[in-house]
Scaffold this motif. Structure first.
Motif, mmCIF file in Angstrom:
data_model
loop_
_atom_site.group_PDB
_atom_site.id
_atom_site.type_symbol
_atom_site.label_atom_id
_atom_site.label_comp_id
_atom_site.label_asym_id
_atom_site.label_seq_id
_atom_site.Cartn_x
_atom_site.Cartn_y
_atom_site.Cartn_z
ATOM 1 N N ASP A 92 -0.092 -10.667 7.297
ATOM 2 C CA ASP A 92 1.161 -11.317 7.674
ATOM 3 C C ASP A 92 2.361 -10.390 7.502
ATOM 4 O O ASP A 92 3.389 -10.582 8.139
ATOM 5 C CB ASP A 92 1.368 -12.581 6.837
ATOM 6 N N ASP A 93 2.227 -9.403 6.649
ATOM 7 C CA ASP A 93 3.310 -8.453 6.405
ATOM 8 C C ASP A 93 2.711 -7.209 5.758
ATOM 9 O O ASP A 93 1.558 -7.230 5.303
ATOM 10 C CB ASP A 93 4.373 -9.080 5.491
ATOM 11 N N TYR A 94 3.498 -6.142 5.714
ATOM 12 C CA TYR A 94 3.031 -4.868 5.161
ATOM 13 C C TYR A 94 4.207 -4.222 4.452
ATOM 14 O O TYR A 94 5.256 -4.006 5.065
ATOM 15 C CB TYR A 94 2.529 -3.966 6.294
ATOM 16 N N ILE A 95 4.039 -3.940 3.176
ATOM 17 C CA ILE A 95 5.079 -3.308 2.365
ATOM 18 C C ILE A 95 4.503 -2.019 1.799
ATOM 19 O O ILE A 95 3.382 -2.012 1.283
ATOM 20 C CB ILE A 95 5.520 -4.242 1.219
ATOM 21 N N ILE A 131 -0.501 0.610 9.135
ATOM 22 C CA ILE A 131 0.333 -0.586 9.227
ATOM 23 C C ILE A 131 -0.078 -1.432 10.431
ATOM 24 O O ILE A 131 -0.307 -2.639 10.322
ATOM 25 C CB ILE A 131 1.825 -0.205 9.289
ATOM 26 N N VAL A 132 -0.206 -0.783 11.588
ATOM 27 C CA VAL A 132 -0.579 -1.491 12.813
ATOM 28 C C VAL A 132 -1.977 -2.100 12.683
ATOM 29 O O VAL A 132 -2.203 -3.254 13.057
ATOM 30 C CB VAL A 132 -0.482 -0.558 14.040
ATOM 31 N N SER A 133 -2.900 -1.340 12.130
ATOM 32 C CA SER A 133 -4.268 -1.839 11.969
ATOM 33 C C SER A 133 -4.303 -3.070 11.056
ATOM 34 O O SER A 133 -4.990 -4.053 11.354
ATOM 35 C CB SER A 133 -5.161 -0.734 11.399
ATOM 36 N N ALA A 134 -3.565 -3.024 9.956
ATOM 37 C CA ALA A 134 -3.545 -4.162 9.032
ATOM 38 C C ALA A 134 -2.935 -5.400 9.692
ATOM 39 O O ALA A 134 -3.476 -6.501 9.580
ATOM 40 C CB ALA A 134 -2.779 -3.807 7.767
ATOM 41 N N SER A 184 0.812 -1.211 0.000
ATOM 42 C CA SER A 184 0.000 0.000 0.000
ATOM 43 C C SER A 184 0.850 1.268 0.000
ATOM 44 O O SER A 184 1.969 1.272 0.518
ATOM 45 C CB SER A 184 -0.909 0.006 1.237
ATOM 46 N N ALA A 185 0.286 2.321 -0.553
ATOM 47 C CA ALA A 185 0.917 3.646 -0.470
ATOM 48 C C ALA A 185 0.689 4.262 0.905
ATOM 49 O O ALA A 185 1.347 5.237 1.264
ATOM 50 C CB ALA A 185 0.360 4.553 -1.557
ATOM 51 N N LEU A 230 10.292 -7.670 -1.941
ATOM 52 C CA LEU A 230 8.959 -8.258 -2.083
ATOM 53 C C LEU A 230 9.062 -9.772 -2.291
ATOM 54 O O LEU A 230 8.378 -10.542 -1.607
ATOM 55 C CB LEU A 230 8.204 -7.619 -3.253
ATOM 56 N N VAL A 231 9.916 -10.206 -3.187
ATOM 57 C CA VAL A 231 10.067 -11.638 -3.464
ATOM 58 C C VAL A 231 10.567 -12.373 -2.221
ATOM 59 O O VAL A 231 10.089 -13.469 -1.897
ATOM 60 C CB VAL A 231 11.001 -11.862 -4.680
ATOM 61 N N ALA A 232 11.503 -11.764 -1.488
ATOM 62 C CA ALA A 232 12.014 -12.395 -0.264
ATOM 63 C C ALA A 232 10.917 -12.517 0.791
ATOM 64 O O ALA A 232 10.792 -13.554 1.460
ATOM 65 C CB ALA A 232 13.188 -11.588 0.290
#
Length: 136
Positions: A99-102, A90-93, A82-83, A111-113
């Motif tokens: 499982d992760d936030y980018i 981030i905390v809410s998600a 997400s932008a 991203l691949v890792a």
């Protein structure tokens, strides 16, 4: 290295969905594309992807609604892309089951890792839960 994991990309921007799809397919993943929240929920239940990459800014519903809907019946790994880079999003998600936030823009190698890590964690969880039900 053909690993055959299916990754659903939920994104409404054509350029991003195509870029991510091509990069993942070059890594040996199969991709499934959803351009809105309703399609994502439908595809998640009918195609059972191994992992979901989920944008929060979708045209028909907020990605958080999609996450909560999927979490009500599935533990498939979900990585938010997400932008929205504020701490509260981030905390809410993460608290809602991601499982992760980018954040966008993102580094493709990272991203691949992170996808690989999430898939390994999901695989380990499946093994542990299947062993719980086995006799000694």
């Amino acid at each position: 290295m053909e690993n055959k994991h299916v990754i659903m990309i939920v994104e409404d921007e054509d350029a991003i969905i195509e870029f991510v799809s091509v990069k993942l397919e070059l890594q040996g993943y199969r991709t499934l594309k959803a351009v809105n929240g309703q399609e994502a929920i439908s595809f998640a239940s009918s195609h059972c992807p191994d992992l979901i990459l989920l944008d929060l800014g979708l045209p028909d519903m907020d990605g958080m609604e999609v996450l909560k809907s999927i979490r009500s019946w599935s533990m498939v790994p979900v990585i938010i892309i997400s932008a929205r880079n504020e701490e509260k999003f981030i905390v809410s998600a993460l608290d809602s089951g991601a499982d992760d936030y980018i954040t966008k823009p993102f580094n493709n190698a990272i991203l691949v890792a992170r996808i690989g890590t999430a898939l390994r964690r999901g695989h380990i969880s499946k093994i542990k839960s299947s062993k719980v039900n086995q006799p000694f």
